[in-house]
Design a protein around this motif. Sequence first.
Motif, PDB file in Angstrom:
ATOM      1  N   ASN A 112       0.838  -1.190   0.000  1.00 38.42           N
ATOM      2  CA  ASN A 112       0.000   0.000   0.000  1.00 38.42           C
ATOM      3  C   ASN A 112       0.875   1.241   0.000  1.00 38.42           C
ATOM      4  N   ALA A 114       1.565   5.006   1.209  1.00 35.71           N
ATOM      5  CA  ALA A 114       1.261   5.884   2.342  1.00 35.71           C
ATOM      6  C   ALA A 114       1.461   7.335   1.922  1.00 35.71           C
ATOM      7  N   PRO A 124       2.424   5.053   9.456  1.00 36.15           N
ATOM      8  CA  PRO A 124       1.722   4.538  10.643  1.00 36.15           C
ATOM      9  C   PRO A 124       0.946   3.277  10.315  1.00 36.15           C
ATOM     10  N   LYS A 125       0.721   2.468  11.338  1.00 30.46           N
ATOM     11  CA  LYS A 125      -0.012   1.212  11.180  1.00 30.46           C
ATOM     12  C   LYS A 125      -1.444   1.377  11.674  1.00 30.46           C
ATOM     13  N   ASP A 126      -2.323   0.539  11.136  1.00 31.98           N
ATOM     14  CA  ASP A 126      -3.721   0.592  11.542  1.00 31.98           C
ATOM     15  C   ASP A 126      -4.267  -0.827  11.616  1.00 31.98           C
ATOM     16  N   ASP A 129      -2.920  -3.619   9.170  1.00 27.10           N
ATOM     17  CA  ASP A 129      -1.661  -4.290   9.511  1.00 27.10           C
ATOM     18  C   ASP A 129      -1.913  -5.476  10.442  1.00 27.10           C
ATOM     19  N   ARG A 130      -2.805  -5.310  11.402  1.00 29.85           N
ATOM     20  CA  ARG A 130      -3.116  -6.409  12.320  1.00 29.85           C
ATOM     21  C   ARG A 130      -3.868  -7.532  11.620  1.00 29.85           C
ATOM     22  N   CYS A 132      -3.551  -8.405   8.431  1.00 30.86           N
ATOM     23  CA  CYS A 132      -2.575  -9.143   7.622  1.00 30.86           C
ATOM     24  C   CYS A 132      -1.659  -9.988   8.502  1.00 30.86           C
ATOM     25  N   VAL A 140       3.286  -4.463   3.465  1.00 32.50           N
ATOM     26  CA  VAL A 140       4.227  -3.368   3.672  1.00 32.50           C
ATOM     27  C   VAL A 140       3.625  -2.085   3.111  1.00 32.50           C
ATOM     28  N   ARG A 141       3.986  -0.976   3.752  1.00 34.92           N
ATOM     29  CA  ARG A 141       3.572   0.341   3.285  1.00 34.92           C
ATOM     30  C   ARG A 141       4.812   1.105   2.814  1.00 34.92           C
TER      31      ARG A 141
END
Length: 258
Positions: A112, A114, A124-126, A129-130, A132, A140-141
């Motif tokens: 993705n 960013a 940042p993670k959201d 991410d959890r 996946c 990966v971003r």
Amino acid sequence: MGYFYFLLGAAAILVLSMLLSLRKSLKRQFALPYVADRTFFTPEQRAFVSVLERALGTDYRVYAKVRVADVVGLRGRLSRDDRDRAYLRLGDRRFDYLVCAADTSSIVCAVNLAPRSRRGKPPPKDVLDRICAAAGLPFVRIRESDDYALDEVAAIVSDVMHPRKASEGDGVLPHAEAEETLLGLSKSILGEERPARPARAPARSVREAGAPRRREPEVGVSKRRDPLILGREDIEDGPSFTIQGDLDDVAPSRGRRR
């Protein structure tokens, strides 16, 4: 009489306008509210997809704008409430790019873009991410940029693809390496890697005739015992000394002055 025709004409015009307005409203109501996009990629996505394809090479295929729900499923034996919450968590989320193997179409990783950041911080993670991480899908971003380094993009994608490839392999440790690893582990557990203690002097192999046998100390006994003397040979002679003169000749120590 003239007023009558005037009123009749005005009423006809009013009725006609009402019919036209009703027709337009009915047309808008029954028409499907869809509009086609002019382009498939945004300018940022179009600039990055060419870099990603060159970084991956011909062994992989890149698919864009894939819904997460199309590639991530749910485990079995879930209650209805848990299943509904899980689907609600997926929602309309999507991957900007999905990387698959060219020969088998197996999913390798997801990428993705960013938004840009002037501070240079990692994206940042959201919740995605959890999701996946729980599904075991490498994700990966990568920050949007005006100028992408091909080697840097290849390194980032390769790092996230590597755990996936390693898990799909046999993962069998060679026999020699496994034996060496287990040997080192056993030594560390038993404490054999500590420096060896100095060797003790060998015991006398021939005892003197008639000498009683010494008792070896018991290992692990915490109680203190008095020394046991069994023979003359067990007593070590200490230093000898003699006293010359009388004890009375020794001068007394100087006393404290008053």
